[in-house]
Design an enzyme around this catalytic site. Structure first.
Site, PDB file in Angstrom:
ATOM      1  N   HIS A   6     -38.237  86.142   3.199  1.00 24.71           N
ATOM      2  CA  HIS A   6     -37.841  85.680   1.862  1.00 24.71           C
ATOM      3  C   HIS A   6     -37.231  84.270   1.926  1.00 24.71           C
ATOM      4  CE1 HIS A   6     -38.311  89.956   0.942  1.00 24.71           C
ATOM      5  NE2 HIS A   6     -37.517  90.180   1.972  1.00 24.71           N
ATOM      6  N   SER A  50     -42.646  56.779   0.388  1.00 22.81           N
ATOM      7  CA  SER A  50     -42.410  56.676  -1.055  1.00 22.81           C
ATOM      8  C   SER A  50     -42.356  55.204  -1.441  1.00 22.81           C
ATOM      9  CB  SER A  50     -41.087  57.360  -1.430  1.00 22.81           C
ATOM     10  OG  SER A  50     -40.698  57.020  -2.758  1.00 22.81           O
TER      11      SER A  50
END
Length: 475
Positions: free
Chosen positions: A150, A280
């Site tokens: 999880h 970026s």
């Protein structure tokens, strides 16, 4: 620059896969099929001359695409356009081109050749991903790392053992790919609705000659298996099955890149980042996982195509309907081109993947004290303590340590708390020894070794001729 270009061609796919689905490969194959048909028909007694066949062979590559386009605009029929285009450069053979055949003779058989050859191209890239992942798994089989369920810290595993999970998916994929190739059938020579009625007339009712023609032509193009029955086309479930196979490879790739992107966020493992690469345009410090993200984008596209091929297969009418044609022209080549790109990128990642053991160990140190609590409780019980009382003591210490970590941003001090608790009787020096991460990885190293040896290495050994691949990216 004024018309749309397919990004799969411009940015992603290999030249060999682009050639496999190119016009030149497709229409040369059509002509080779027509030549083989004529040769075998001649051997079976039809009035076809050596000169006619020689003229056909001399013009296999002499394709006037402009003329073919003019004929297709006139006839609204691509196969007849190319029959006439071929006949114009081989006039002596014009009357025997496509003799007894239907459009699916060249169309479907060529599709099956391209599917087979496309899978062989992919198999090489898939085998190399498997080899690269296997080497990675063995290299890091002993390196402990946090396991997650999880996406929450669970028991430890190793970096190599985690890689075997990615490999397991690919083992299933290559088994499916090999089975598909082994059982792939050629359409062969079946006639207009699959009854070979046109050949009944040509061979004066001799069915044995039709069967010979069917099998001999198929063997010439490398197919030992031939469809025993068909309508005008081969069963479109072939298309649905192969795109499903490609979709399965895409699923495996996407699962790998999801995990890698999460690990890159944790700064534990990174895909390659080149010296001049920009992450970026705004944030100069960023190291975006562009390769993994590109695989994810392409994988989603491939998985979406599986529905398209399934719908085509399920909605064919009787012996043939043409609402498959435009769909096949798009779906089959682009699924292959996208998976080709996915596997190229995956190999590129594996050739430069970076592991940061110190960062991995830091994350282990933050969580390991909690994982050691079960051992501590068992040791206290063996020393004569009451299990429930000890559990409560450890629970309270755990909650306080967790509060320090989450609310105050401090280090996990659970072990120090336990060591300083005079009510606990366990051997404090032994506790420190136990906290070696390798004591918490179970059989992960052995499992990794056994899996590679028993299930992965045989695949690599059987495909040694495919090992070795340049995996440079276009962009």
């Amino acid at each position: 620059m004024n018309s749309y270009k397919n990004p799969l061609e411009e940015r992603y796919s290999s030249e060999e896969m682009l050639f496999n689905f190119s016009h030149n490969n497709k229409f040369r194959t059509w002509r080779k099929l027509w030549i083989a048909l004529a040769e075998i028909e001649k051997d079976l007694g039809l009035e076809i001359t050596d000169e006619q066949i020689a003229e056909l062979k001399a013009n296999v590559e002499n394709i006037d695409y402009d003329k073919a386009a003019e004929y297709e605009k006139k006839f609204r029929h691509d196969v007849m356009a190319h029959v006439h285009t071929y006949g114009d450069v081989a006039p002596s053979a014009k009357g025997i081109i496509h003799l007894g055949a239907t459009s699916a003779f060249v169309g479907d058989n060529t599709d099956l050749i391209q599917i087979r050859d496309g899978l062989l191209i992919l198999k090489k890239k898939l085998v190399n991903v498997i080899k690269n992942l296997a080497d990675f798994a063995i290299q890091y089989k002993d390196l402990p790392t946090l396991g997650f369920t999880h996406f929450q810290p669970a028991q430890l595993t190793t970096v190599g053992k985690r890689a075997t999970l990615w490999l397991q998916s690919l083992v299933l994929d290559i088994e499916e790919l090999d089975f598909f190739l082994e059982t792939l059938r050629f359409r062969g020579v079946k006639g207009t609705t699959g009854t070979a009625a046109s050949f009944l007339e040509l061979f004066n009712g001799d069915y044995s000659k039709v069967k010979h023609l069917d099998k001999e032509l198929s063997k010439r193009f490398g197919f030992e298996k031939v469809f025993g029955v068909s309508g005008q086309t081969y069963d479109r479930k072939i298309d649905a099955k192969v795109v499903a196979l490609l979709g399965n490879i895409a699923q495996s790739a996407h699962k790998f890149t999801n995990d890698l992107r999460l690990l890159q966020n944790l700064k534990e493992i990174e895909e390659p980042f080149e010296k001049n690469q920009i992450g970026s345009s705004a944030m100069a410090y960023k190291r975006n996982p562009m390769r993994s993200e590109r695989i994810g984008a392409l994988a989603k596209y491939v998985m979406s195509l599986t529905t398209s091929s399934a719908m085509v297969a399920s909605t064919q009418w009787f012996e043939r309907t043409l609402d498959d044609s435009a769909n096949k022209r798009l779906t089959i080549p682009q699924a292959f081109l996208a998976v080709d790109a996915i596997l190229l990128i995956w190999n590129n990642i594996m050739n430069g993947i970076v592991v940061y053991p110190n960062r991995i160990n830091k994350h282990i140190e933050e969580e390991l004290p909690f994982m050691a609590t079960e051992y501590i409780i068992m040791e206290e019980v063996k020393a004569g303590g009451d299990r429930q009382e000890i559990h409560e003591v450890i629970r309270v210490h755990s909650m306080e340590a967790s509060k320090k970590v989450k609310e105050e941003g401090k280090e996990n001090d659970l072990i120090e708390r336990i060591l300083n608790d005079s009510s606990l009787k366990l051997d404090k020096s032994k506790l420190k020894e136990v906290l070696d991460p390798k004591n918490f990885i179970g059989f992960a190293p052995i499992q990794t070794e056994e899996f590679i040896k028993n299930e992965v290495q045989p695949i690599i050994d059987q495909n040694q001729d495919l090992i070795g691949l340049e995996a440079d990216l276009k962009v």
